[in-house]
Design a protein around this motif. Sequence first.
Motif, PDB file in Angstrom:
ATOM      1  N   SER A   1      20.375  -4.433  60.924  1.00  0.00           N
ATOM      2  CA  SER A   1      21.580  -4.130  61.703  1.00  0.00           C
ATOM      3  C   SER A   1      21.448  -4.561  63.163  1.00  0.00           C
ATOM      4  CB  SER A   1      21.875  -2.629  61.652  1.00  0.00           C
ATOM      5  OG  SER A   1      22.955  -2.352  62.508  1.00  0.00           O
TER       6      SER A   1
ATOM      7  N   SER B   1      23.691  -3.366  65.305  1.00  0.00           N
ATOM      8  CA  SER B   1      24.574  -2.404  65.969  1.00  0.00           C
ATOM      9  C   SER B   1      23.934  -1.801  67.219  1.00  0.00           C
ATOM     10  CB  SER B   1      24.967  -1.292  64.996  1.00  0.00           C
ATOM     11  OG  SER B   1      23.812  -0.617  64.555  1.00  0.00           O
ATOM     12  N   ARG B   2      22.639  -2.003  67.376  1.00  0.00           N
ATOM     13  CA  ARG B   2      21.980  -1.492  68.575  1.00  0.00           C
ATOM     14  C   ARG B   2      21.502  -2.614  69.494  1.00  0.00           C
ATOM     15  NH1 ARG B   2      20.139   3.529  69.474  1.00  0.00           N
ATOM     16  NH2 ARG B   2      20.703   5.113  67.966  1.00  0.00           N
TER      17      ARG B   2
ATOM     18  N   ASP C   1      27.313  -7.356  63.102  1.00  0.00           N
ATOM     19  CA  ASP C   1      27.818  -5.999  63.375  1.00  0.00           C
ATOM     20  C   ASP C   1      27.509  -5.512  64.798  1.00  0.00           C
ATOM     21  OD1 ASP C   1      25.088  -5.737  62.957  1.00  0.00           O
ATOM     22  OD2 ASP C   1      25.235  -3.882  61.796  1.00  0.00           O
TER      23      ASP C   1
ATOM     24  N   HIS D   1      28.330  -4.302  68.540  1.00  0.00           N
ATOM     25  CA  HIS D   1      29.487  -3.612  69.119  1.00  0.00           C
ATOM     26  C   HIS D   1      29.990  -4.383  70.337  1.00  0.00           C
ATOM     27  CE1 HIS D   1      29.122  -0.284  66.467  1.00  0.00           C
ATOM     28  NE2 HIS D   1      27.883  -0.004  66.840  1.00  0.00           N
TER      29      HIS D   1
END
Length: 259
Positions: free
Chosen positions: A60, A62-63, A96, A98
Amino acid sequence: MEVLVFENKESGSLYAAQVIANKVLMNNSVNEETVLGLATGSTPTDMYKALIEINKSGVSFSRIITYNLDEYYPMKKSSPHSYHYYMYDHFFQHVDIHEENIFIPNGENKNEDLSKFCEEYELSIRRNGGIDIQVLGLGLNGHIGFNEPGFSMDSLTQKVTLSDTTRTAAVKYFGKKEEVPFQAISMGISTILSADHIMMMAWGNEKAEIVKESIEGQLSKDVPGTYLQTHKNVTIILDAESASKLDNDRISLIESKLS
Ligand code: GLP
C-alpha cells in the motif's frame, strides 16, 4: 557512493522501485509514513511502472508522502507539459496514494507569491520529518532537479532560470523551443542533499559523459551532479550504456536477475 550497473534500464528501474517498496513496507509495518522525493523526465518512467505493479501486488502507498523536485514556471497544472500532469499520468492516478500527501511545486503561483510558496515547501518537507528517499535523474549538463550549472550547494527551493541546454533538451516534449518556459521552480541542492538516501538513475549513451563527470570529476558548481559526492548515502543506478565511460574499478556489476 554506491554505483550499480544493470543490464538495461528496465532492470535498473525495477531495482529502484524495489528499494522504495522495501522502505514503504518497513514503515507501513510500524504505521509510519514514507517520504519520497520524486523526479520527472524520461528517466524514471519505468520505475513508476514497476511501482504501480508493486502497489497492485499489495504494497500500500496510502502512507507515502511525496515531494516533487520541480515544475516549469509559469505552468498550468492542467497542461500536458506540466510535471503535475506527468506525475498523475505516470504514477499517482494508478496507485492508492492520498491526494493530500502529494506535493508538487505550483507553476500557477503568482510571481509575488513564489518566495512564500518556496519557503512553505521547505517547511512542509521538514514538518514531515524530511525525505527518506530522493529519486533523481541527471540533466545533460549535470543539473539535478532544475539546479543548473553555477548553483551553489546551499540553495533551497526557489524560482530558477533554465539553461539553454535544458530548454533545448525539453523541445522533445514541447515540440518547439519557443514553447519551452524560461523558468522553473526547483527544490534546492541543499534540500536534495538533506534526504536520507538519494537514488540517481541515468540511462543511455547520451548520459555517459555527464555520469562520468558527476561521479569521477572534481566537485564543481559547474556540474551540480558532483555535489552528490558529498552525500553519505547515494546509490547511482545505471545501465551498461550510461556507465560505459566510468572507471571500472569503481562500479559493482549487478546481474540482471530481477525481472
Ligand atoms: C529534467 C528534469 C530533471 C530530470 C532531468 C533529466 O529537465 N527537471 O528533474 O532529472 O531533466 O531528464 P530526462 O530524465 O528526461 O533525461
